[in-house]
Design an enzyme around this catalytic site. Structure first.
Site, mmCIF file in Angstrom:
data_model
loop_
_atom_site.group_PDB
_atom_site.id
_atom_site.type_symbol
_atom_site.label_atom_id
_atom_site.label_comp_id
_atom_site.label_asym_id
_atom_site.label_seq_id
_atom_site.Cartn_x
_atom_site.Cartn_y
_atom_site.Cartn_z
ATOM 1 N N SER A 147 0.849 -1.184 0.000
ATOM 2 C CA SER A 147 0.000 0.000 0.000
ATOM 3 C C SER A 147 0.885 1.234 0.000
ATOM 4 O O SER A 147 2.079 1.158 0.308
ATOM 5 C CB SER A 147 -0.886 -0.002 1.252
ATOM 6 N N TYR A 160 -1.194 -1.510 10.217
ATOM 7 C CA TYR A 160 -1.231 -1.517 8.754
ATOM 8 C C TYR A 160 0.071 -0.955 8.178
ATOM 9 O O TYR A 160 0.687 -1.554 7.289
ATOM 10 C CB TYR A 160 -2.430 -0.688 8.284
#
Length: 266
Positions: A147, A160
């Site tokens: 990401s 994350y």
């Protein structure tokens, strides 16, 4: 691009395949002729409609195996069931992810442990177990889905950001262990893709701020993708498919941004 790439006879495992990017990856690989095993936490009955639709539209074998990737036992069972269904795995897509939103000092320890298990350890174990078969067959593609937040920090998302950064390192290390031949490993780095989970967050933002759908989307994307629009899941899948073809053997260990220019921001 994609009509020129044939994956006839190839076999792929896609984790986190219930919807969003995972389903898009499975659909794109199947459209090129690969047999697919989709995996997720959902029951087989919940995924049957998606599985059947992909199989029907692509005329390939599409199976679903439920697995909890936080469990090494489940991961090992998954690889055995995949072997029983389609044989060796040529293409591994490590897409499964869990996430939680909280500041570090209030972050639940069990959520942290789960994120490391699913987001980092599961890709490691699946690569560890499936890479030897790829080397033996002379072809393999491993994709770790990272990401923008693998390269950028943000508040309240320590699990994350940490795990997505870690799998970029896993990608580079894996690539260096297969520097020759036609076995490669890449990380695809999408920006904001309008997945079902993200849609829920945007709708909540709209409710909290009294915004209609269009303005809620614009507010969510503010300061993110300069394109001002969400990345299409099909675009990310198209890049993955490209790297499964002949061009893929001349690339290895790349972190490939598909994020509307987000990482180009100063």
């Amino acid at each position: 691009m994609s009509p020129q790439i044939s994956l006839d006879g190839r076999r792929a495992l896609v984790t986190g395949a219930a919807g969003g990017l995972g389903a898009a990856f499975a659909r794109k690989l199947a459209s090129a002729g690969a047999n697919i095993v989709m995996s997720g936490l959902e029951s087989a009955s919940e995924l049957e409609a998606v599985r059947r639709d992909i199989a029907k539209s692509s005329d390939v074998r599409v199976d679903y195996v439920r697995a909890d990737l936080s469990s090494l036992e489940d991961i090992e069972k998954l690889t055995k069931r995949v072997a029983d269904k389609i044989g060796r795995v040529d293409i591994l897509v490590n897409n499964a992810v869990v996430r939680h939103f909280a500041p570090i000092d209030k972050f639940p320890v069990d959520r942290w442990t789960a994120a490391l298990a699913v987001n980092v350890s599961a890709p490691f174990h699946l690569t560890r177990l499936l890479l030897p078969g790829m080397r033996a067959s002379g072809y393999g593609r491993i994709f770790n889905i990272t990401s923008v937040y693998g390269s950028r920090g943000t508040a309240n998302r320590v699990d994350y950001v940490t795990s997505k950064s870690a799998i970029e390192g896993l990608t580079r290390a894996t690539a260096m262990e297969s520097p020759e031949g036609d076995v490669t490993c890449h990380a695809l780095c999408p920006g904001s893709v309008l997945t079902p989970s993200l849609e829920q967050r945007i709708r909540k933002l709209g409710e909290d701020e009294n915004l209609d759908w269009e303005r809620a989307q614009a507010a969510f994307l503010q300061g993110k993708q300069p394109s001002g629009r969400f990345v299409e899941a099909s675009s990310v899948a198209e890049v993955l498919l490209m790297l499964c073809g002949p061009v893929g053997r001349d690339m290895n260990g790349a972190i490939i941004p598909i994020e509307g220019g987000w990482l180009a921001r100063a």
